[in-house]
Write an enzyme that holds these catalytic residues in place. Structure first.
Site, short mmCIF file in Angstrom:
data_model
loop_
_atom_site.label_atom_id
_atom_site.label_comp_id
_atom_site.label_asym_id
_atom_site.label_seq_id
_atom_site.Cartn_x
_atom_site.Cartn_y
_atom_site.Cartn_z
N ASN A 23 0.83 -1.20 0.00
CA ASN A 23 0.00 0.00 0.00
C ASN A 23 0.88 1.27 0.00
OD1 ASN A 23 -2.41 -1.50 0.00
ND2 ASN A 23 -2.11 -1.90 2.17
N GLY A 25 0.95 3.59 2.83
CA GLY A 25 1.06 4.23 4.14
C GLY A 25 2.49 4.45 4.59
N ASP A 26 3.38 3.50 4.31
CA ASP A 26 4.76 3.63 4.80
C ASP A 26 5.41 4.88 4.22
OD1 ASP A 26 4.84 0.79 5.98
OD2 ASP A 26 4.33 0.45 3.87
N TYR A 208 -9.99 -0.65 1.28
CA TYR A 208 -9.53 -1.92 0.72
C TYR A 208 -10.75 -2.54 0.02
CZ TYR A 208 -5.88 -0.71 4.10
OH TYR A 208 -4.92 -0.05 4.82
N GLN A 264 -0.30 14.30 -2.39
CA GLN A 264 -0.77 14.34 -0.99
C GLN A 264 -1.50 15.64 -0.70
OE1 GLN A 264 2.39 13.55 1.83
NE2 GLN A 264 1.69 11.45 2.13
N ARG A 280 -8.55 4.89 5.13
CA ARG A 280 -8.01 3.57 5.51
C ARG A 280 -6.60 3.73 6.07
NH1 ARG A 280 -6.35 1.32 -0.58
NH2 ARG A 280 -4.11 1.74 -0.28
N GLY A 281 -6.05 2.62 6.57
CA GLY A 281 -4.62 2.60 6.93
C GLY A 281 -4.28 3.53 8.07
N GLU A 282 -3.36 4.45 7.83
CA GLU A 282 -2.90 5.31 8.93
C GLU A 282 -2.91 6.79 8.54
OE1 GLU A 282 0.37 3.95 11.31
OE2 GLU A 282 1.16 5.97 11.57
N ASP A 283 -2.18 7.12 7.49
CA ASP A 283 -2.05 8.55 7.19
C ASP A 283 -3.38 9.18 6.79
OD1 ASP A 283 -0.40 10.97 6.73
OD2 ASP A 283 -1.13 10.70 4.69
N SER A 284 -4.17 8.48 5.97
CA SER A 284 -5.43 9.09 5.53
C SER A 284 -6.41 9.23 6.70
CB SER A 284 -6.06 8.31 4.38
OG SER A 284 -6.28 6.97 4.74
#
Ligand code: TRH
Length: 379
Positions: A23, A25-26, A208, A264, A280-284
């Site tokens: 994905n 996010g990293d 997802y 971004q 989703r995930g972390e940053d968003s």
């Protein structure tokens, strides 16, 4: 006696290490951190094993147009050979459990010894962890982790946990974020993306493969005012297309726009321009909270279902109502019997919770500020 203002913290040289697992996010979180630190005058080397997502996420990064940031390819053995030629960093940040290779550390230690016998200290060494509202994250925040083996034996790393409370490392928030939001023209931005004004709600979709997606599409299709659905590329678009292929009637009168990959900066604009955000995930998730609009979080699923506890901890922190919990249980399929609550009717109540959550977060110093202070303490 005239008082002298305390000296501002010095601008530091940071090596930030990022391994892309899957994905976006990293690299997404790493890039936010790099550009935020650079915006505060720091100098950054971002070592990343796969920078491909930056071509759309932050094209200026790869073109070397971000003052203070260099993006460097990271492959363990190759980098070890160039360490001697590099200026020594003040800070090392290993993100999301990635580890600097022993060859790199050994080469660094050698060049440190060669240059300065008296000051052969390793940089301040931070392990930046995943975002979680769970108690363990707050308990482990700032904990020391002595290095027992290898070329850095005797050095100390420190855990740094982002989070939602003052006893955590907080969230990335650029100093000019609120000002950017205040001057943002949502209708103008949507028009520029080819999305004409409509009286119905605008919903963004970044997810997802949520089991409840057909149920969401049904609700949007049944809206008295046609909804606009802005769909991000990749997995969200794939999931939408699969749902519509199975049940074409789910489209109804919904105006569906398949978006290209946005930078971004424009991804933030998407969240600010929408009335409801699926993230989703972390940053968003973090960006949706800064957007202050009601949102649903598709948490990154883990094999052992560890994400269930993580989701619950977040919802507790949100002071979520039963309907907001149902929304997340249905969207994440964490409860078999969960049904999607009526999104459009529930939206005003969820908007109040989102806005209160944002206010609580705004009371805390942001992550970069905390990280810079922490590093100053440890150097
Ligand atoms: O892509 P993600 O699902 O990333 C996940 C999580 O970080 C997860 O915790 C981690 O374990 C896993 O990756 C490896 O969601 P996230 O974190 O929201 O990252 C998406 C990034 O992509 C975010 O920085 C926003 C950015 N983005 C854009 O810049 N433009 C776009 O058009 C889109 C869709 C996303």
């Amino acid at each position: 006696m005239p008082t002298t203002a305390p000296a501002p913290p010095p601008h530091l040289l940071w090596d930030i290490f990022c391994r892309v697992i899957d994905n976006f996010g990293d690299i997404g979180v790493c890039w936010r951190l790099c550009s935020d630190l650079a915006g505060r005058g720091h100098e950054i080397r971002l070592w990343v094993d796969d920078a491909s997502a930056l071509t759309w996420m932050a094209p200026e990064a790869l073109e070397g147009r971000v003052p203070g940031v260099r993006v460097l390819p990271w492959s363990d053995s190759a980098n070890a050979t160039c360490v001697a030629a590099l200026r020594h960093a003040d800070v090392w940040v290993e993100t999301f459990g990635c580890e600097i290779a022993p060859e790199f550390i050994a080469a660094y230690a050698n060049s440190m010894r060669a240059e300065d016998q008296n000051d052969s200290k390793f940089p301040a060494w931070i392990n930046l962890e995943y975002l979680s509202a769970e108690g363990f994250a707050r308990r482990c925040h700032r904990l020391a982790s002595p290095v027992m083996h290898g070329p850095a034996k005797g050095a100390t790393k420190f855990f740094f946990y982002p989070g939602f409370t003052p006893d955590s490392g907080s969230l990335i928030r650029e100093p000019n974020l609120l000002q950017r939001q205040q001057t943002f023209d949502a209708a103008g931005w949507l028009l520029a993306q080819g999305v004409p004004h409509s009286a119905g709600p605008v919903v963004s979709l970044f997810c997802y493969e949520p089991r409840a997606l057909p149920a969401l599409l049904r609700q949007l299709a049944d809206s008295p005012k046609p909804c606009t659905l802005l769909v991000t590329p990749g997995r969200a678009t794939g999931a939408l297309q699969a749902a519509l292929a199975a049940h074409p009637s789910l489209r109804g009168a919904t105006r569906i726009h398949l978006l290209p990959h946005l930078s971004q900066t424009d991804f933030d604009h998407l969240l600010w321009a929408s009335d409801f955000n699926f993230v989703r995930g972390e940053d968003s998730l973090v960006r949706a909270m800064w957007a202050g609009k009601p949102f649903a979080w598709h948490i990154y699923p883990q094999d052992d279902d560890a994400h269930h506890a993580k989701l619950d901890a977040f919802l507790d922190w949100m002071q979520a109502t039963p309907s907001l919990r149902d929304l997340h249980a249905a969207w994440n399929a964490t409860r078999v019997d969960a049904n999607l609550p009526p999104i459009l009717q529930e939206m005003p109540g969820w908007a109040r919770l989102a806005s209160q959550a944002r206010d609580r977060l705004l009371e805390m110093p942001d992550l970069s500020t905390q990280l810079i202070d922490f590093v100053a303490e440890k150097r």
